[in-house]
Design a protein around this motif. Structure first.
Motif, PDB file in Angstrom:
ATOM      1  N   ARG A  59       0.827  -1.199   0.000  1.00 33.69           N
ATOM      2  CA  ARG A  59       0.000   0.000   0.000  1.00 33.69           C
ATOM      3  C   ARG A  59       0.863   1.252   0.000  1.00 33.69           C
ATOM      4  O   ARG A  59       0.631   2.195  -0.754  1.00 33.69           O
ATOM      5  CB  ARG A  59      -0.898  -0.041   1.238  1.00 33.69           C
ATOM      6  N   ALA A  62       2.985   1.422  -3.363  1.00 35.44           N
ATOM      7  CA  ALA A  62       2.171   1.783  -4.525  1.00 35.44           C
ATOM      8  C   ALA A  62       1.937   3.279  -4.600  1.00 35.44           C
ATOM      9  O   ALA A  62       1.826   3.850  -5.687  1.00 35.44           O
ATOM     10  CB  ALA A  62       0.833   1.055  -4.474  1.00 35.44           C
ATOM     11  N   ALA A  63       1.854   3.941  -3.445  1.00 38.58           N
ATOM     12  CA  ALA A  63       1.602   5.381  -3.411  1.00 38.58           C
ATOM     13  C   ALA A  63       2.871   6.204  -3.554  1.00 38.58           C
ATOM     14  O   ALA A  63       2.804   7.401  -3.847  1.00 38.58           O
ATOM     15  CB  ALA A  63       0.889   5.757  -2.115  1.00 38.58           C
ATOM     16  N   GLY A  67       5.207   4.078  -8.243  1.00 35.85           N
ATOM     17  CA  GLY A  67       4.383   2.909  -7.973  1.00 35.85           C
ATOM     18  C   GLY A  67       5.180   1.624  -7.999  1.00 35.85           C
ATOM     19  O   GLY A  67       6.239   1.529  -7.373  1.00 35.85           O
ATOM     20  N   PHE A  68       4.705   0.636  -8.744  1.00 36.03           N
ATOM     21  CA  PHE A  68       5.378  -0.663  -8.815  1.00 36.03           C
ATOM     22  C   PHE A  68       6.415  -0.742  -9.934  1.00 36.03           C
ATOM     23  O   PHE A  68       6.885  -1.836 -10.275  1.00 36.03           O
ATOM     24  CB  PHE A  68       4.344  -1.779  -8.964  1.00 36.03           C
ATOM     25  N   ARG A  74       4.361  -5.596 -11.684  1.00 36.47           N
ATOM     26  CA  ARG A  74       2.892  -5.528 -11.550  1.00 36.47           C
ATOM     27  C   ARG A  74       2.268  -6.916 -11.710  1.00 36.47           C
ATOM     28  O   ARG A  74       1.260  -7.223 -11.081  1.00 36.47           O
ATOM     29  CB  ARG A  74       2.312  -4.574 -12.605  1.00 36.47           C
ATOM     30  N   TRP A  78      -0.206  -7.069  -8.661  1.00 41.76           N
ATOM     31  CA  TRP A  78      -1.652  -6.894  -8.911  1.00 41.76           C
ATOM     32  C   TRP A  78      -2.465  -8.141  -8.540  1.00 41.76           C
ATOM     33  O   TRP A  78      -3.503  -8.009  -7.881  1.00 41.76           O
ATOM     34  CB  TRP A  78      -1.897  -6.507 -10.361  1.00 41.76           C
ATOM     35  N   ARG A 250       0.440   3.017 -13.858  1.00 43.61           N
ATOM     36  CA  ARG A 250       1.001   3.513 -12.600  1.00 43.61           C
ATOM     37  C   ARG A 250      -0.132   3.887 -11.632  1.00 43.61           C
ATOM     38  O   ARG A 250      -0.065   3.625 -10.426  1.00 43.61           O
ATOM     39  CB  ARG A 250       1.895   4.737 -12.873  1.00 43.61           C
ATOM     40  N   ASP A 253      -1.730   0.949  -9.931  1.00 45.54           N
ATOM     41  CA  ASP A 253      -0.958   0.458  -8.787  1.00 45.54           C
ATOM     42  C   ASP A 253      -1.595   0.915  -7.481  1.00 45.54           C
ATOM     43  O   ASP A 253      -1.855   0.119  -6.578  1.00 45.54           O
ATOM     44  CB  ASP A 253       0.494   0.960  -8.842  1.00 45.54           C
ATOM     45  N   VAL A 254      -1.833   2.213  -7.393  1.00 41.86           N
ATOM     46  CA  VAL A 254      -2.337   2.769  -6.136  1.00 41.86           C
ATOM     47  C   VAL A 254      -3.838   2.518  -5.971  1.00 41.86           C
ATOM     48  O   VAL A 254      -4.320   2.299  -4.857  1.00 41.86           O
ATOM     49  CB  VAL A 254      -1.997   4.280  -6.028  1.00 41.86           C
ATOM     50  N   GLU A 303       1.974  12.045  -9.746  1.00 37.88           N
ATOM     51  CA  GLU A 303       2.604  11.761  -8.449  1.00 37.88           C
ATOM     52  C   GLU A 303       2.153  12.764  -7.390  1.00 37.88           C
ATOM     53  O   GLU A 303       1.869  12.400  -6.251  1.00 37.88           O
ATOM     54  CB  GLU A 303       4.134  11.774  -8.582  1.00 37.88           C
ATOM     55  N   ILE A 306      -1.505  11.958  -6.401  1.00 42.11           N
ATOM     56  CA  ILE A 306      -1.592  10.768  -5.548  1.00 42.11           C
ATOM     57  C   ILE A 306      -1.190  11.115  -4.126  1.00 42.11           C
ATOM     58  O   ILE A 306      -1.858  10.736  -3.156  1.00 42.11           O
ATOM     59  CB  ILE A 306      -0.713   9.636  -6.115  1.00 42.11           C
TER      60      ILE A 306
END
Length: 377
Positions: A59, A62-63, A67-68, A74, A78, A250, A253-254, A303, A306
């Motif tokens: 978590r 991802a933020a 991201g990943f 991913r 995921w 991306r 991801d979050v 970014e 987020i």
């Protein structure tokens, strides 16, 4: 290919005694790039979190910026976040058994609309396909959607669903796509796959609540504008509005790592990022405000948005929002998907309870309308 080496030549040790050893300066050696080192370290942290099923770490990662990082990562993260078996846990024989089984199932009522939308797919990405490849991609997309709908015929298709499916299709390997889409549909976007849009609109009503709490002046300025401008973004997990594949993966991801309600906090961050522009528009021109708000800003500071959305959710959690208690059904994905451990909850059961709740509210509304007419209101 290995080379056969002959005996080592004899060394004249006298040469070493007579000549001093000279160390040559390295040629074109660049200092290590801190960004590369940071990315490599982050990659290790993500893979470790996947291996240990550390959802809290995923978590956070991802933020964080990037991201990943890559689609390869991913493909490990995921499935874990969606609660489906990883590629290594998927048995080839089981995959083959299920590959064609959907064809024998009854057609779904929305398949004609699916085909219309698929025909309009892959407009922005990938942009290196010829006509044959594009046609093949559309066939794969259509198959993925129809297979999911036939296996879950109670779900209603909505326009923009194909945009979400397109992201999964281009990111995950084929063996993971059906399970990923099914779990996503039932556990994260179920509110949008009910017979009407009432649950989706109920979600949108939380957006003014977030703005009211975080920026009263901006909320007051927008109070005459209905939050329907956020429907496209939240409905499609922003896949319809973001036209860059790298940006939307991306963002996924979050969105997959956090609770479903995070999508609304993200839109609140988008609205706040345009504060100056919006305040310059007279508040008695809701059509102009709606027009501006319905389009994502360009360029998109993903970014930054987020990061702001994470902070908004931390400072103003949904439980404290005015519309959370009565406006959001207890069976909404916003509540069944709240907090860690939600992945295993039954999407079909929640769906059926939401249906019954919608039917009850519709009956109450009809009765109320009859009463008002009879009283001459």
């Amino acid at each position: 290919m290995d080379m056969m080496l002959g005996p080592e030549p004899e060394t004249n040790t006298a040469d070493f005694d007579e000549k001093p050893i000279k160390m040559e300066d390295p040629i074109d050696e660049k200092p290590p790039d801190p960004k590369d080192e940071a990315a490599e370290q982050k990659k290790k942290e993500i893979l470790k979190a996947c291996k240990t099923r550390d959802f809290a770490a995923l978590r956070t990662l991802a933020a964080s910026p990037g991201g990943f990082l890559t689609d390869t990562i991913r493909q490990q993260a995921w499935p874990l976040l969606l609660g489906i078996p990883s590629l290594s846990d998927t048995k080839p024989e089981e995959e083959e058994e299920e590959k064609e089984d959907w064809k024998s199932l009854p057609p779904h009522k929305d398949e004609s609309q699916v085909q219309l939308d698929v025909n309009r797919a892959f407009v922005y990405y990938p942009n290196d396909q010829n006509d044959t490849q594009l046609s093949h991609s559309k066939t794969l997309l259509s198959t993925l959607i129809i297979r999911t709908l036939r296996h879950h015929p109670y779900l209603s298709y909505f326009q923009g669903y194909h945009d979400i499916c397109q992201v999964l299709l281009l990111t995950l390997p084929p063996a993971l796509q059906p399970a990923a889409l099914a779990h996503l549909s039932l556990l994260r976007i179920r509110d949008f796959m009910l017979p009407n849009l009432h649950p989706a609109i109920a979600q949108l009503r939380l957006l003014p609540d977030i703005l009211r709490s975080s920026d009263p002046e901006l909320w007051q300025h927008l109070s005459s504008t209905e939050p329907f401008f956020a429907l496209s973004g939240t409905l499609t997990m922003y896949a319809h509005d973001i036209t860059n594949l790298g940006e939307i993966t991306r963002l996924f991801d979050v969105l997959l790592a956090r609770d479903p309600v995070f999508s609304l906090y993200l839109f609140a961050a988008i609205v706040r990022s345009r504060r100056g522009e919006l305040l310059d528009i007279p508040e008695d021109e809701p059509e102009m405000l709606h027009s501006v708000l319905s389009k994502l800003p360009q360029p998109l500071d993903l970014e930054g948005l987020i990061s702001q959305a994470v902070e908004l959710e931390r400072e103003y959690p949904p439980e404290g929002l005015r519309g959370w208690g009565r406006g959001i059904s207890r069976w909404s994905v916003l509540k069944t998907g709240r907090g860690e451990g939600f992945i295993g909850r039954g999407g079909r059961e929640a769906f059926e309870k939401q249906i019954r709740e919608l039917e009850w509210r519709e009956r109450v509304s009809r009765v109320g309308e009859v009463v008002r007419r009879n009283r001459g209101w």
